[in-house]
Design a protein around this motif. Sequence first.
Motif, short mmCIF file in Angstrom:
data_model
loop_
_atom_site.label_atom_id
_atom_site.label_comp_id
_atom_site.label_asym_id
_atom_site.label_seq_id
_atom_site.Cartn_x
_atom_site.Cartn_y
_atom_site.Cartn_z
N SER A 179 73.16 -8.62 -41.65
CA SER A 179 72.04 -7.85 -40.89
C SER A 179 72.26 -8.36 -39.23
O SER A 179 72.13 -9.47 -39.20
CB SER A 179 70.61 -8.40 -41.20
N LEU A 180 72.21 -7.59 -38.27
CA LEU A 180 72.62 -7.85 -36.70
C LEU A 180 71.18 -8.56 -36.46
O LEU A 180 69.98 -8.46 -36.91
CB LEU A 180 72.54 -6.51 -36.22
N VAL A 181 71.57 -9.66 -35.74
CA VAL A 181 70.44 -10.44 -34.97
C VAL A 181 70.54 -10.12 -33.46
O VAL A 181 71.63 -10.88 -32.72
CB VAL A 181 70.68 -12.08 -35.37
N PRO A 182 69.78 -9.29 -33.04
CA PRO A 182 70.17 -8.83 -31.75
C PRO A 182 69.94 -9.74 -30.66
O PRO A 182 70.80 -10.14 -29.49
CB PRO A 182 69.14 -7.64 -31.37
N LYS A 183 69.03 -10.88 -30.65
CA LYS A 183 68.88 -11.93 -29.80
C LYS A 183 70.14 -12.96 -29.58
O LYS A 183 70.29 -13.68 -28.69
CB LYS A 183 67.54 -12.78 -29.90
N TRP A 184 71.00 -13.16 -30.73
CA TRP A 184 72.02 -13.82 -30.55
C TRP A 184 73.31 -12.99 -30.33
O TRP A 184 74.41 -13.39 -30.78
CB TRP A 184 72.36 -14.65 -31.87
#
Length: 231
Positions: A179-184
């Motif tokens: 699952s993509l972690v946008p903030k990283w």
Amino acid sequence: MSNDESHHEARWPPRGGALDRLARWLEGGGDGVETDRLLDLSTVLAAPALDAIHPEVTRFYLDPGRYRMRAGVHASRFSGALLDLLALVSRQGRLPDRDRGDEGGDGFEGYPVRQVLYRDARGRTHWDRYILIDRTWQRFFIARLEGQSSHVVETFVVYGIPFALTFRASVEDDDLVLSLVPKWSSPMSWFARVVYRTGISEHGVHTRGDFRVPIVGFRVRTEFRASRTEP
């Protein structure tokens, strides 16, 4: 002529253009040295989560070169048009949705995918994938891949500029879920919601991707089927 029929006629490899070579040089990796090792999931997940994943999924991530891959896509006309624009700008993959299941099919185009797996001069592992569309091999996903504790980082190189996407790794119903972690991740992905699920089906190793940008109503679902060709 179908992709299957023209598979042996298409020119390969497609990665030797001057712009591609310049991009690899700018990014500092060069053409690299071939490898048969991509990602050891034991560096990402600990037991019992790792033990819950089917061993074939673990083998696939360790050495995907032993597998024959095919790809398909599901998208509305609006999302498909945006996907084409994104592919043009980023020089990544254009994946047309040509099988909507209207004539009794399962909606899976089955485009052949080829892989180039290598380590660059800095020791980083690259997993470059190319797709056969209309008898021509095209860039699909040109990226580096690395594993960290509970995360997988895929870095796309666009015109020599790296764009990193960080995914949180977990296990759900025996599937590996990224699952993509946008903030990283790279700022260009901050509005995106991306999930990949990899498990086992009657098609072999089966990855389903769901890529959304809710703010503009964009959604593309991808599908990858991989069958082992070597023991």
